[in-house]
Enzyme design. Structure first.
Site, PDB file in Angstrom:
ATOM      1  N   ASN A  50       0.635  -1.372  -0.457  1.00 20.14           N
ATOM      2  CA  ASN A  50      -0.052  -0.034  -0.021  1.00 20.14           C
ATOM      3  C   ASN A  50       0.929   1.536  -0.391  1.00 20.14           C
ATOM      4  OD1 ASN A  50      -1.559   2.335   2.275  1.00 20.14           O
ATOM      5  ND2 ASN A  50      -3.317   0.858   1.307  1.00 20.14           N
ATOM      6  N   SER A  64      -6.420   7.808   2.845  1.00 22.15           N
ATOM      7  CA  SER A  64      -5.818   7.733   3.981  1.00 22.15           C
ATOM      8  C   SER A  64      -6.173   9.321   4.237  1.00 22.15           C
ATOM      9  CB  SER A  64      -4.279   7.882   4.542  1.00 22.15           C
ATOM     10  OG  SER A  64      -4.614   6.403   4.444  1.00 22.15           O
ATOM     11  N   LYS A  87      -6.935   2.939  -4.043  1.00 21.66           N
ATOM     12  CA  LYS A  87      -7.576   2.163  -3.450  1.00 21.66           C
ATOM     13  C   LYS A  87      -8.676   3.808  -2.634  1.00 21.66           C
ATOM     14  CE  LYS A  87      -7.840   1.136   2.119  1.00 21.66           C
ATOM     15  NZ  LYS A  87      -6.905   0.266   2.274  1.00 21.66           N
ATOM     16  N   TYR A 147     -10.053  -5.452   8.901  1.00 24.07           N
ATOM     17  CA  TYR A 147      -8.139  -5.123   9.946  1.00 24.07           C
ATOM     18  C   TYR A 147      -8.976  -5.536  11.146  1.00 24.07           C
ATOM     19  CZ  TYR A 147      -4.700  -1.842  11.987  1.00 24.07           C
ATOM     20  OH  TYR A 147      -4.301  -1.769  12.919  1.00 24.07           O
TER      21      TYR A 147
HETATM   22  C1  LIG Z   1      -5.208   1.815  12.535  1.00 26.86           C
HETATM   23  C2  LIG Z   1      -5.405   1.434  10.970  1.00 26.86           C
HETATM   24  C3  LIG Z   1      -4.469   2.088  10.363  1.00 26.86           C
HETATM   25  C4  LIG Z   1      -4.920   1.720   8.726  1.00 26.86           C
HETATM   26  N1  LIG Z   1      -3.297   2.213   7.974  1.00 26.86           N
HETATM   27  C5  LIG Z   1      -4.138   2.405   6.561  1.00 26.86           C
HETATM   28  C6  LIG Z   1      -3.166   2.611   5.415  1.00 26.86           C
HETATM   29  O1  LIG Z   1      -1.811   2.654   5.828  1.00 26.86           O
HETATM   30  N2  LIG Z   1      -3.192   2.553   3.928  1.00 26.86           N
HETATM   31  C7  LIG Z   1      -4.437   2.426   3.945  1.00 26.86           C
HETATM   32  O2  LIG Z   1      -5.130   2.221   2.448  1.00 26.86           O
HETATM   33  N3  LIG Z   1      -5.300   1.774   5.253  1.00 26.86           N
HETATM   34  C8  LIG Z   1      -5.495   2.220   6.111  1.00 26.86           C
HETATM   35  N4  LIG Z   1      -6.146   1.376   7.281  1.00 26.86           N
HETATM   36  C9  LIG Z   1      -7.409   1.343   6.427  1.00 26.86           C
HETATM   37  C10 LIG Z   1      -7.816  -0.769   6.038  1.00 26.86           C
HETATM   38  O3  LIG Z   1      -6.619  -0.570   5.504  1.00 26.86           O
HETATM   39  C11 LIG Z   1      -9.265  -0.194   5.974  1.00 26.86           C
HETATM   40  O4  LIG Z   1      -9.899  -0.073   4.698  1.00 26.86           O
HETATM   41  C12 LIG Z   1     -10.491   0.282   7.002  1.00 26.86           C
HETATM   42  O5  LIG Z   1      -9.874   0.026   7.858  1.00 26.86           O
HETATM   43  C13 LIG Z   1     -11.283  -0.811   6.246  1.00 26.86           C
HETATM   44  O6  LIG Z   1     -11.548  -2.194   6.698  1.00 26.86           O
HETATM   45  P1  LIG Z   1     -11.753  -2.837   8.812  1.00 26.86           P
HETATM   46  O7  LIG Z   1     -13.602  -2.245   8.705  1.00 26.86           O
HETATM   47  O8  LIG Z   1     -11.953  -4.442   8.313  1.00 26.86           O
HETATM   48  O9  LIG Z   1     -11.749  -2.308   9.578  1.00 26.86           O
HETATM   49  C14 LIG Z   1      -5.763   1.350   8.177  1.00 26.86           C
HETATM   50  C15 LIG Z   1      -7.306   1.165   9.282  1.00 26.86           C
HETATM   51  C16 LIG Z   1      -6.854   1.334  10.833  1.00 26.86           C
HETATM   52  C17 LIG Z   1      -7.689   1.093  11.580  1.00 26.86           C
END
Ligand SMILES: Cc1cc2nc3c(=O)[nH]c(=O)nc-3n(C[C@H](O)[C@H](O)[C@H](O)COP(=O)(O)O)c2cc1C
Length: 343
Positions: A138, A172, A204, A305
């Site tokens: 990513n 992000s 994304k 996540y």
């Molecule tokens: C603590 C945290 C850090 C994250 N860091 C990134 C990141 O660096 N790049 C990114 O594209 N998404 C990042 N995400 C988003 C997740 O990849 C994902 O798209 C989002 O949390 C939705 O999925 P979930 O509901 O299963 O968590 C992050 C999410 C969390 C909770």
């Protein structure tokens, strides 16, 4: 976080970011058994990649690519490492990750903290090959001095064939200006500059884009040869249903409250893309039923996540076994047969 269950109970009492750091350390040090072989009904082939199941770890969990092999051994069908930025950066001041346990959600405002591409690529270069599952990276940009049209392609070039795909993360919410790169002109310029003949490129998107913006973004990605879309990143919205103490914290909200909106965008993208893009569904997936709902809405692959952070290391295997049972129950012979049937 993903350690054996007594560990998980202790970790839940700690600051979430401290707990996460300990979980990564535990993954690196505790020997893990080889995962059970996946049910053959879960095998799928996407953008030239073979996966033994379609359930992946979403970006942000292993930002520095410190625990790739152990995470694959937990049974994820693929892992997306990063977000990685050109230079190391500290991110926002702590605390910056908050559990909303009553809402099965997290708010984070990390701000793409990490050690930068050089250390990231070195770690990937040291992994024993072949890896047990496909690996993605990513890609993000630094808070200071970013030049997106230079930086995203340079990150992809620095990774070469160390990964199986890259994701251009323009969604992000904690890097000022990053989401503005979802504008067609700016995203088009980035995609046009990505290395030719490299690994597949995914884009994304945020769940907070308007429905009206989606058709243009889909056509733009198709026109520039992107392999697909990841739908979605975290949201800046705060549904009225939230009742945790931390609901008012600034940052991106993930987990259950994100499921409906991210699935709605996925379904819309499936209709618009008409098979021209691979769609990866992320947002609020915690159960086999929710994995299947994303697939039926149009996802060829699914990521999570937040539910993993709450449920721990047994979750990927549980979801895979549950998905296999649901596919059989519903008369599907493969994952691919179920993609988009509800769209
Ligand atoms: C603590 C945290 C850090 C994250 N860091 C990134 C990141 O660096 N790049 C990114 O594209 N998404 C990042 N995400 C988003 C997740 O990849 C994902 O798209 C989002 O949390 C939705 O999925 P979930 O509901 O299963 O968590 C992050 C999410 C969390 C909770």
């Amino acid at each position: 976080m993903p350690v054996p269950d007594i560990g998980a109970a202790i970790l839940r009492r700690l600051d979430p970011e401290t707990a996460h750091g300990l979980a990564i350390q535990a993954l690196k040090t505790i020997p893990l058994p080889a995962p059970r072989a996946d049910d053959p009904i879960l095998a799928t082939r996407i953008a030239g990649l073979n996966l033994s199941n379609p359930i992946g770890l979403a970006a942000g969990f292993d930002k520095d690519a410190a625990a790739i092999l152990p995470l694959m051994r937990l049974g994820f069908g693929f892992v997306e490492a990063g977000g990685v930025t050109p230079r190391a950066q500290a991110g926002n001041p702590r605390p910056r990750v908050f559990r909303l346990a009553e809402d099965a959600a997290i708010i984070n405002r990390l701000g793409l903290n990490g050690g930068g591409i050089e250390a990231f690529a070195a770690r990937l270069g040291a992994l024993p090959r072949p890896l047990p599952a496909p690996l993605g990276a990513n890609l993000g940009v630094n808070k200071e001095g970013a030049e997106p049209v230079r930086d995203y392609p340079a990150l992809a070039a620095a990774l070469g064939n160390l990964v199986d795909y890259v994701t251009v993360n323009v969604s992000s919410p904690n890097t000022p200006g990053l989401r503005d790169l979802q504008g067609e002109e700016r995203l088009g310029a980035i995609l046009a500059a990505m290395p030719r003949g490299g690994v597949p490129v995914l884009v994304k998107l945020a769940p907070d884009i308007t429905d009206a913006a989606l058709p243009g973004l889909v056509e733009l990605c198709v026109a520039h040869g992107a392999a697909g879309l990841v739908l979605t990143n975290t949201t800046l919205a705060r549904p009225v249903s939230l009742h945790s103490d931390h609901a008012g914290e600034a940052g991106g909200l993930s987990g259950q409250p994100l499921f409906a909106r991210s699935t709605e965008l996925l379904r819309a993208a499936h209709r618009l893309a008409r098979g021209r893009l691979t769609l990866v569904g992320a947002g609020g997936v915690a159960t086999p039923e929710q994995v299947l709902a994303k697939i039926r809405a149009g996802a060829s692959l699914v990521q999570l996540y937040t539910a993993f952070a709450y449920a721990g290391p047994a979750l990927p295997g549980r979801l895979a076994r549950g998905l296999a049972a649901l596919l059989r129950r519903d008369g599907f012979a493969s994952v691919r047969d179920a993609v988009g049937v509800d769209a």
